[in-house]
Design an enzyme around this catalytic site. Structure first.
Site, mmCIF file in Angstrom:
data_model
loop_
_atom_site.group_PDB
_atom_site.id
_atom_site.type_symbol
_atom_site.label_atom_id
_atom_site.label_comp_id
_atom_site.label_asym_id
_atom_site.label_seq_id
_atom_site.Cartn_x
_atom_site.Cartn_y
_atom_site.Cartn_z
ATOM 1 N N CYS A 6 -41.103 11.411 8.674
ATOM 2 C CA CYS A 6 -40.511 11.038 7.400
ATOM 3 C C CYS A 6 -39.694 12.207 6.871
ATOM 4 O O CYS A 6 -40.241 13.276 6.565
ATOM 5 C CB CYS A 6 -41.598 10.645 6.389
ATOM 6 S SG CYS A 6 -40.940 10.150 4.774
ATOM 7 N N CYS A 44 -40.644 12.905 2.913
ATOM 8 C CA CYS A 44 -41.925 13.575 2.638
ATOM 9 C C CYS A 44 -42.165 14.782 3.530
ATOM 10 O O CYS A 44 -43.121 15.526 3.311
ATOM 11 C CB CYS A 44 -43.075 12.578 2.809
ATOM 12 S SG CYS A 44 -43.003 11.160 1.690
ATOM 13 N N CYS A 100 -46.707 -4.415 -3.988
ATOM 14 C CA CYS A 100 -46.970 -5.669 -4.688
ATOM 15 C C CYS A 100 -46.488 -5.578 -6.134
ATOM 16 O O CYS A 100 -46.977 -4.740 -6.905
ATOM 17 C CB CYS A 100 -48.467 -5.990 -4.659
ATOM 18 S SG CYS A 100 -48.889 -7.547 -5.470
ATOM 19 N N CYS A 106 -48.720 0.017 -4.669
ATOM 20 C CA CYS A 106 -48.547 -0.120 -3.235
ATOM 21 C C CYS A 106 -49.887 -0.486 -2.609
ATOM 22 O O CYS A 106 -50.901 0.188 -2.842
ATOM 23 C CB CYS A 106 -48.022 1.188 -2.649
ATOM 24 S SG CYS A 106 -47.165 0.971 -1.090
#
Length: 284
Positions: free
Chosen positions: A77, A80, A105, A111
């Site tokens: 990533c 991050c 959601c 998350c």
């Protein structure tokens, strides 16, 4: 009295699971998955992609990481600055990498991942029962409305509105909950259902499928008395997940002999028969 007792039990469980789904923060990868300052400087100063992949491979050699990108590289990533553990994904809304991410959601504004996936499933289940209970208890008043036994205009509006809302949410939740039950039975996340995880031997949508019972235990734990309560009981820490092994040659843990040798685990089998059978299975 019985109606009120059942109603309040379902209501408490509904609110409890909803609360846990909202305020259980997603778990991020541990420090050992983050780049050190020296590795970060080497990686950023290097312009050749093949050397960058080699740096990531050296970092991931001592980590339990067995899934790969589509081109076979280490899952990294850039935002991050960490090597992604298996089943970990970056959430663009939360701006963090989430362990075993399922989806973000909007219902709970959170998350859904390893830390709260069990709570989310229970929230769907108790919401489904809650709507079904309301629709069932209101339905008899709906029959009275059609037969003309209800004379109060306000009562008619309340009955129609409540029954319509309960049935509408029940139908939508039924499809959503059924889909997630199917995912749990296959030990997949929503992201993995759309894009199969890639292992060292290629993509495998059933790579984490251990069987129905073990798949349930991974989400709900081994203590069955805790399955229906919003209490953390999932197996593991979210960084490593057991993988399905049809044979040892397809097992990502045994496919890379160099990694075992680098980790100092290249032990010889004690029995010559085991060694020969292992060699035959690897050739197949």
């Amino acid at each position: 009295v019985a109606y009120l007792i059942i109603f309040h039990i379902l209501f408490v469980l509904f609110v409890w699971t909803y609360w846990k789904s909202i305020f259980t923060l997603p778990v991020q990868p541990g420090k050992k998955y983050h780049m050190s300052y020296a590795d970060k400087e080497r990686y950023e100063n290097e312009e050749r992609p093949e050397v960058q992949r080699q740096i990531l491979a050296e970092m991931a050699r001592k980590l339990p990481v067995y899934t790969r990108t589509g081109n076979g590289g280490i899952r990294f990533c850039d935002r991050c600055q960490l090597i992604k553990p298996d089943r970990c994904h970056h959430c663009s809304v939360c701006a963090i990498c989430v362990l075993k991410m399922d989806h973000h959601c909007p219902w709970v504004n959170n998350c859904i991942g390893f830390s709260n996936y069990k709570f989310f499933l229970l929230f769907l289940a108790y919401s489904l029962l809650y709507c079904l209970y309301i629709a069932a208890t209101v339905f008899k008043y709906f029959i009275k409305y059609w037969t003309g036994e209800l004379t109060n205009g306000r009562s008619k509006f309340h009955v129609l509105f409540l029954l319509f809302v309960a049935i509408m949410f029940f139908v939508s939740l039924m499809f959503l909950f059924g889909y997630h039950c199917w995912l749990v039975s296959r030990n997949r996340s929503t992201l993995e259902a759309f894009s199969a995880p890639v292992f060292q031997n290629g993509p495998d949508k059933n790579g984490f499928n251990l069987g129905f019972v073990k798949n349930l235990q991974q989400v709900f734990g081994e203590e069955k008395k805790l399955w229906l309560l919003p209490i953390a009981s999932s197996q593991g820490d979210g960084h490593f997940f057991p993988m399905r092994a049809l044979c040892e040659s397809q097992n990502p843990l045994l496919a890379n002999e160099e990694q075992w040798e680098d980790d100092g685990i290249d032990e010889e089998p004690h029995d010559s028969g085991e060694a020969s059978s292992l060699a035959i299975e690897r050739e197949t």
